[in-house]
Design a protein around this motif. Structure first.
Motif, short mmCIF file in Angstrom:
data_model
loop_
_atom_site.label_atom_id
_atom_site.label_comp_id
_atom_site.label_asym_id
_atom_site.label_seq_id
_atom_site.Cartn_x
_atom_site.Cartn_y
_atom_site.Cartn_z
N ALA A 69 27.38 30.19 0.18
CA ALA A 69 28.03 30.01 1.48
C ALA A 69 27.03 29.57 2.53
O ALA A 69 27.33 28.74 3.39
CB ALA A 69 28.72 31.31 1.91
N VAL A 70 25.81 30.11 2.45
CA VAL A 70 24.75 29.69 3.39
C VAL A 70 24.43 28.21 3.17
O VAL A 70 24.32 27.42 4.11
CB VAL A 70 23.48 30.55 3.22
CG1 VAL A 70 22.34 29.98 4.05
CG2 VAL A 70 23.76 31.99 3.62
N LEU A 71 24.31 27.84 1.90
CA LEU A 71 24.02 26.43 1.56
C LEU A 71 25.10 25.51 2.13
O LEU A 71 24.80 24.50 2.77
CB LEU A 71 23.98 26.26 0.04
CG LEU A 71 22.65 26.53 -0.66
CD1 LEU A 71 22.82 26.29 -2.16
CD2 LEU A 71 21.55 25.63 -0.11
N GLY A 72 26.33 25.90 1.88
CA GLY A 72 27.46 25.07 2.33
C GLY A 72 27.43 24.89 3.84
O GLY A 72 27.59 23.78 4.36
N LYS A 73 27.18 26.01 4.54
CA LYS A 73 27.15 25.95 6.00
C LYS A 73 25.99 25.07 6.47
O LYS A 73 26.15 24.25 7.38
CB LYS A 73 27.00 27.38 6.54
CG LYS A 73 27.02 27.47 8.04
CD LYS A 73 28.43 27.38 8.58
CE LYS A 73 28.43 27.39 10.10
NZ LYS A 73 29.78 27.29 10.65
#
Lengths: 481, 443
Positions: B309-313
Motif C-alpha cells: 500500500a505504501v508503494l502504491g501510494k
C-alpha cells in the motif's frame, strides 16, 4: 512503578486495619480492661496513617503486576507494623521488635509467640492477637479486594500476588465476587466452629479466639498451655476437624456448601487426607511402641492432634512433643515442610507442589530407561504444563535456600542446631512452635533481637510464598522500563 | 449478563475487554494456553482452557440456562457452529458466531444459520469488503459507520498536514459555508480519546470522527473510476465484485497465485486479472498504479499489505487502503503514507457489540483504540431524560448527544434542544459509562 498508586492502596488497607481494631476495643470495654486507651491510640494512629497515605497517593493509573507485588508485600509489612501498636501502647511486650514479631506472627498465621505471661495479659489485647490471625488467614488483601472498590483489573494483580498457588482458580468471573465468596465460606465455617466450641463449654471470648487460631491455621491461644489447658476430648476433636478443614482448599468447601460433595474427589484433597492419616498412624505407633501414654487411645488422641496441628501449620498443642521419642519429633519437623493445600489458610510448601514434585521425580527415573517416553503429569484429568512444573522446582529450591541461609544465620546467633533448624522451619512454614528451646512448652522470647527480625522476614516469605517478596529486591521492579 | 466467549483471539479478547468493563460476567474459552493466559492476566474474567467444540469444556465454563449469550469467535467456523449448537441445546437464549467460510453464512447456504442454532452470524469478509468499497469513495476517510438506517454516517478522518480540518476551532465548524451540519464527536490525540468542546482546536495528527447526514457527505465524495486490488482472496474478490457491479469501469485484481487468478477471471468478467507480485513496483507502474483512484491490498499477509500500500501510494495512487488483521498495526497509520488501514477484527467486534445491546439499542459502533463508543438508542416514553434540555443535563460531561432522528427528520442538536420519547438518538460515551447512558435514555 506507580508509587502514588501503591500509596493509595496502602492507605486504604491501613484504614481497613484501623477500623478492624474496633473489635478488640469492644472486648476491652466489655471486660473494663486497662487496654481501652492503648487500643484507641492504636486505632487513631492507624486510621491517621491511612488518611495520610491516601492523601499522598492517587488512584490514577492502572494497577499492574509490579504495583500488585508492591502493594501486597508492603501491605503486609505495614499491617504488621501498625498491628504491633496495641502491644507497644499497652506495654504487654517490652520492645517494638517483640511487638512486630508478635504482629507478623499473627497476620502470617504463624503463631510463634514472644508473649510469656499470656493469661495475665489484658483480654482486648489477646483478642487482637488472635484476630490478626483471622484477618491474615484468608488474606488481608483478599478482604480489601472483596469490600473496597478496586480499579479495573488491579484486584486480580493483588490477589495473584497474595495467593500465588500454582494453579489459580476463580469461582466467579469477577475477582471481587470470587474474593467475596471465599470470605463468605470462611465466615460460615468460622461461625460453625465458634458454635461447636461454645456448646463444648468454652466461654464466648475463648471460643472466638480459638476459632480465629484454628480457621486461620494460626495457633495463638489465650492459655499458656494452649488447647491442652482444656483437658477435653470434645474440644480436641472439634479443633482437629476444623484444622483439617482449614488446611484444605476453600474453593472445594465453597462447592461443598453449595451441595456438590463430589468435589472432594479432588486429587490434592485425597493426597492430603491420605497423607494426614498415614502421619497420624505413624506417630501413634511410635508413641505406643515407646509407651509414652497409658493407653493406645491416648496415643492416638495426642498423635492426631499434634500431627494435624503441625501439618496444617496451625501450631496448637495438647502435649509437649519436645518430650516425645526422637523419631516422632523428627517426623513432626518433616511435616513442618509439607503444610496445607493450595487455596487453604495453611502455609509451607503445600501438598499440590509435593505431589507434582513426586510425580516428576518418578517420571524422570522412568525416562532413564525409556528416554523417548512421553509422560505428561496429570492432575484431576488435566495436564500440568511443563512451565508450572519448572516453577514448582524453582519454588522448592528457593524455599530450601531461604531455609538453609536463615538456619546458618540463626546458628551464628548462638542457637543450638535443633533450635536453629526448627525455629526457621516453624516460622518459614507459618507453624509456630518448633523443637528444643522453641518447642511447644517454650516460646521465642529468648531469641536475640537480630534473630527475631530475621524470623519475622521468614514468616512473611512463607506467607507470601517467597516470590512476591523477593521480586521486589530485583532492580527491574523499580525501573520504569 | 453472563456471557460465554469461545475463542481468545483478537476479537475474543477485545469483546471480553469491552464487556467485562461494562460489568458483565464474562467467561472466555480457548484451547491455546498462551492466548488464554493473556486473557487471564490482563482481564477480570474467568478463563477455561479447552476446545469450544467439546461439551465437557463448555460445561466447565458453566454453559446452561443462566448463561445469557454465547459468542463464538474461535478460528474455526466448525468450532463456532458446534459451540453454538451445544449452547442452544443447553438452553442458552442467544448465540452469535463468526463465520469465515461464505458457504455457511451466505443467503443461499445449505443450512440456514437458524438451523445450526445460531441467532446472529458475522462474516468478517463481508463486513470488511463493504467498508472498503465505502471508504474508496471519500478521499480522507479511514473508517465509516452508519446510523439511522443509513441516513446518518460517521467517518473517521486522519488530519494530516494541510488537511482542511487542520487548526480549525470546533466553534467555527458550523460556519464553513458547507451545506448541511456536521459534528466532530470524538477526537483521538496521542493515543487518548476525548469528546471535544467548542473551544477545542483540531491539530495535525489527530484522528477525528465526524458525524453528518449521508446526503451532506455526498458532496465530498469523488467518483471512483479505477481501482487496483492486490490479493484475490475472499476480501479482494468481494471488493472487486461489488465495485464492478456498481459500475466502476476499470477494476484490476493482482495475485501471485496463478490458479487463484484464473478462478477470479472466470467469475468476474468485467475485471482485469493480473498474475504478479503486489510489491513489485515496476510491475505496478506498468499496470498504471499512478493513475488509479484507489489501491487496495488484501493479501493474507499484513506486512505485504502495508508495504504494498505504501508503494502504491508513493507511485501516485490517489487513495491506498491496506487490510491488516493484527490490531496493533492500526497504530502505524500516522507513520505510513497510507490513507486507511482496515481491520476485519475491529469491524467484527463492532458488529457483535451492536447485536448484543438490543434492549432499546439499535446500533453501536466500537471505535478501535478509542475508549468512546457511539450508541444509537431508541428513547423510551418514560426514560429519565425525556423532556430535559440538553444544556441542563447533569453528568453531561460523560456523554454527548450527537444526533436526533424525530419523525424521519435527522438533526444535530444544540444546547436548547430537548429529547422526546420515541426519538432515536446517537450518543457518544466512554465505555465505562455505557450502562449509565442506557439507563438514562432507555429507562
Amino acid at each position: 512503578m506507580n508509587i502514588r498508586l501503591v500509596l493509595f492502596f496502602l492507605g486504604r488497607l491501613l484504614l481497613l486495619l484501623g477500623i478492624s481494631m474496633s473489635f478488640p476495643l469492644f472486648w476491652a470495654f466489655h471486660y473494663h480492661g486497662n487496654d481501652i486507651l492503648p487500643l484507641m491510640y492504636s486505632m487513631a494512629v492507624t486510621v491517621g496513617a491511612g488518611f495520610l497515605f491516601s492523601f499522598l497517593g492517587s488512584d490514577e493509573g492502572e494497577l499492574g503486576r509490579k504495583e500488585g507485588f508492591a502493594v501486597v508485600a508492603f501491605g503486609w509489612l505495614l499491617a504488621s507494623a501498625f498491628g504491633a501498636l496495641p502491644y507497644v501502647f499497652s506495654g504487654v511486650l517490652p520492645t517494638f521488635t517483640d511487638a512486630y514479631f508478635e504482629a507478623m506472627s499473627g497476620f502470617t498465621t504463624t503463631g510463634a509467640s514472644v508473649l510469656t505471661h499470656i493469661e495475665g495479659s489484658p483480654l482486648g489485647i489477646l483478642f487482637w492477637r488472635d484476630f490478626t490471625h483471622w484477618l491474615g488467614g484468608m488474606g488481608i488483601i483478599l478482604l480489601s479486594v472483596a469490600i473496597l472498590p478496586v480499579l479495573g483489573v488491579g484486584g486480580m494483580q493483588l490477589v495473584a500476588a497474595e495467593v500465588p498457588g500454582p494453579v489459580a482458580e476463580k469461582l466467579r468471573p469477577r475477582i471481587k465476587e470470587t474474593a467475596k465468596l471465599l470470605w463468605i465460606v470462611y465466615i460460615v465455617l468460622s461461625a460453625a466452629e465458634v458454635l461447636l466450641l461454645y456448646l463444648g463449654g468454652m466461654n464466648p471470648f475463648e471460643s472466638l479466639c480459638h476459632m480465629f487460631g484454628t480457621m486461620a491455621t494460626g495457633g495463638f491461644s489465650t492459655r499458656n498451655a494452649s488447647i491442652g489447658a482444656y483437658h477435653s476430648v470434645y474440644v480436641d476433636v472439634v479443633i482437629i476437624i476444623f484444622m483439617f478443614i482449614a488446611g484444605a482448599n476453600f474453593s472445594l468447601h465453597y462447592y461443598a456448601l453449595k451441595g456438590r460433595l463430589k468435589v472432594y474427589k479432588d486429587a490434592e484433597f485425597i493426597f492430603y487426607a491420605v497423607f494426614t492419616a498415614i502421619s497420624v498412624l505413624f506417630i501413634t505407633v511410635d508413641l505406643w511402641y515407646h509407651h509414652v501414654y497409658a493407653t493406645i487411645g491416648q496415643d492416638l488422641r495426642y498423635a492426631s492432634f499434634q500431627a494435624i496441628s503441625i501439618m496444617t501449620t496451625t501450631g496448637y498443642a495438647t502435649a509437649d512433643f519436645g518430650k516425645w521419642p526422637y523419631l516422632s519429633q523428627f517426623f513432626l519437623l518433616f511435616l513442618m515442610f509439607v503444610g496445607g493445600c493450595a487455596g487453604s489458610t495453611g502455609g509451607a510448601i503445600k501438598h499440590i507442589r509435593i505431589m507434582i514434585l513426586l510425580k516428576d521425580g518418578v517420571r524422570r527415573l522412568y525416562r532413564l530407561i525409556h528416554p523417548r517416553a512421553v509422560m505428561p503429569i496429570v492432575l484431576n484429568k488435566e495436564v500440568v504444563s511443563e512451565e508450572i512444573v519448572a516453577d514448582i522446582h524453582s519454588f522448592f529450591l528457593l524455599y530450601m535456600l531461604v531455609f538453609v541461609i536463615a538456619t546458618i544465620y540463626m546458628s551464628s546467633l548462638g542457637l543450638d542446631t535443633i533450635t536453629a533448624i526448627s525455629s526457621v522451619a516453624a516460622t518459614l512454614g507459618n507453624i509456630g512452635p518448633g523443637l528444643a528451646r522453641v518447642g511447644p512448652a517454650q516460646n521465642y522470647a529468648f531469641v536475640p533481637m537480630a534473630g527475631k527480625w530475621l524470623l519475622s522476614v521468614c514468616m512473611l516469605l512463607g506467607r507470601l510464598e517467597i516470590y512476591t517478596v523477593l521480586v521486589l529486591l530485583l532492580p527491574a521492579s523499580w525501573r520504569k522500563v | 449478563m453472563k456471557i460465554l466467549i469461545v475463542g481468545a483471539g483478537e476479537v475474543g479478547f477485545n469483546l471480553a475487554k469491552v464487556l467485562s468493563s461494562e460489568e458483565h460476567d464474562v467467561v472466555v474459552v480457548d484451547i491455546d494456553e498462551e492466548k488464554i493466559s493473556r486473557v487471564r492476566e490482563r482481564l477480570d474474567v474467568m478463563t477455561v482452557r479447552g476446545s469450544g467444540s467439546r461439551l465437557g469444556v463448555l460445561e466447565k465454563a458453566g454453559v446452561g440456562a443462566d448463561v445469557d449469550m454465547i459468542i463464538a469467535v474461535a478460528n474455526s467456523d466448525e468450532t463456532n457452529i458446534v459451540s453454538c449448537m451445544f449452547g442452544k441445546k443447553r438452553g442458552v437464549p442467544t448465540t452469535v458466531a463468526r463465520m469465515r467460510d461464505l458457504r455457511y453464512s451466505d443467503k443461499d447456504a445449505t443450512f440456514s444459520h437458524k438451523e445450526l442454532g445460531i441467532d446472529f452470524v458475522v462474516s468478517p469478509e463481508r463486513v470488511i469488503s463493504e467498508a472498503i468499497v465505502e471508504l474508496l469513495a471519500l478521499p480522507s476517510a479511514i473508517q465509516v459507520a452508519y446510523f439511522f438506517d443509513g441516513n446518518l454516517r460517521m467517518y473517521g478522518v486522519n488530519v494530516r498536514e494541510g488537511h482542511m480540518l487542520e487548526n480549525m476551532k470546533l466553534k467555527d465548524f458550523g460556519n464553513m459555508g458547507w451545506k448541511g451540519v456536521f459534528l466532530v464527536a470524538v477526537v483521538v490525540r496521542d493515543g487518548k480519546s476525548f469528546i471535544p468542546r467548542g473551544d477545542d482546536v483540531i491539530l495535525k495528527g489527530d484522528k477525528v470522527f465526524v458525524l453528518g447526514k449521508t446526503a451532506d457527505f455526498d458532496r465530498f465524495k469523488k467518483e471512483v473510476k479505477s481501482v487496483m486490488i492486490v490479493g484475490s482472496g475472499k476480501v479482494g474478490f468481494r471488493v472487486a465484485r461489488s465495485l464492478s457491479m456498481a459500475g466502476v469501469p476499470f477494476v484490476k485484481v493482482i495475485d501471485v497465485d496463478r490458479e487463484k487468478c484464473q478462478k477470479v477471471a472466470m467469475e468476474l468478467h468485467n475485471v482485469v486479472v493480473l498474475n504478479g507480485d503486489g510489491t513489485d513496483l515496476e510491475f505496478l507502474i506498468k499496470e498504471g498504479v499512478s493513475e488509479v483512484d484507489g489501491f487496495v491490498t488484501t493479501t493474507r499477509n499484513d506486512e505485504v499489505n502495508l508495504l504494498s500500500a505504501v508503494l502504491g501510494k508513493s507511485a501516485g495512487a490517489k487513495k491506498s487502503i491496506a487490510l491488516v488483521r493484527k490490531i496493533d498495526y492500526m497504530n502505524l497509520l500516522p507513520y505510513l503514507s497510507i490513507d486507511s488501514i482496515v481491520n476485519p477484527r475491529v469491524d467484527v467486534t463492532s458488529a457483535i457489540l451492536r447485536f448484543i445491546r438490543r434492549r432499546g439499542f439499535v446500533n453501536g459502533v466500537y471505535l478501535e483504540g478509542v475508549d468512546v463508543q457511539a450508541l444509537e438508542l431508541a428513547v423510551s416514553q418514560d426514560a429519565p431524560i425525556v423532556g430535559k434540555n440538553l444544556s441542563e443535563l447533569k453528568g453531561s460531561q460523560d456523554f454527548i448527544v450527537g444526533a436526533i432522528m424525530r419523525d424521519k427528520n435527522v438533526f444535530i442538536p444544540k444546547g436548547d434542544d430537548c429529547i422526546w420519547g420515541n426519538d432515536r438518538v446517537i450518543v457518544f460515551a466512554p465505555t465505562s459509562k455505557v450502562g449509565k447512558v442506557e439507563k438514562l435514555f432507555v429507562g
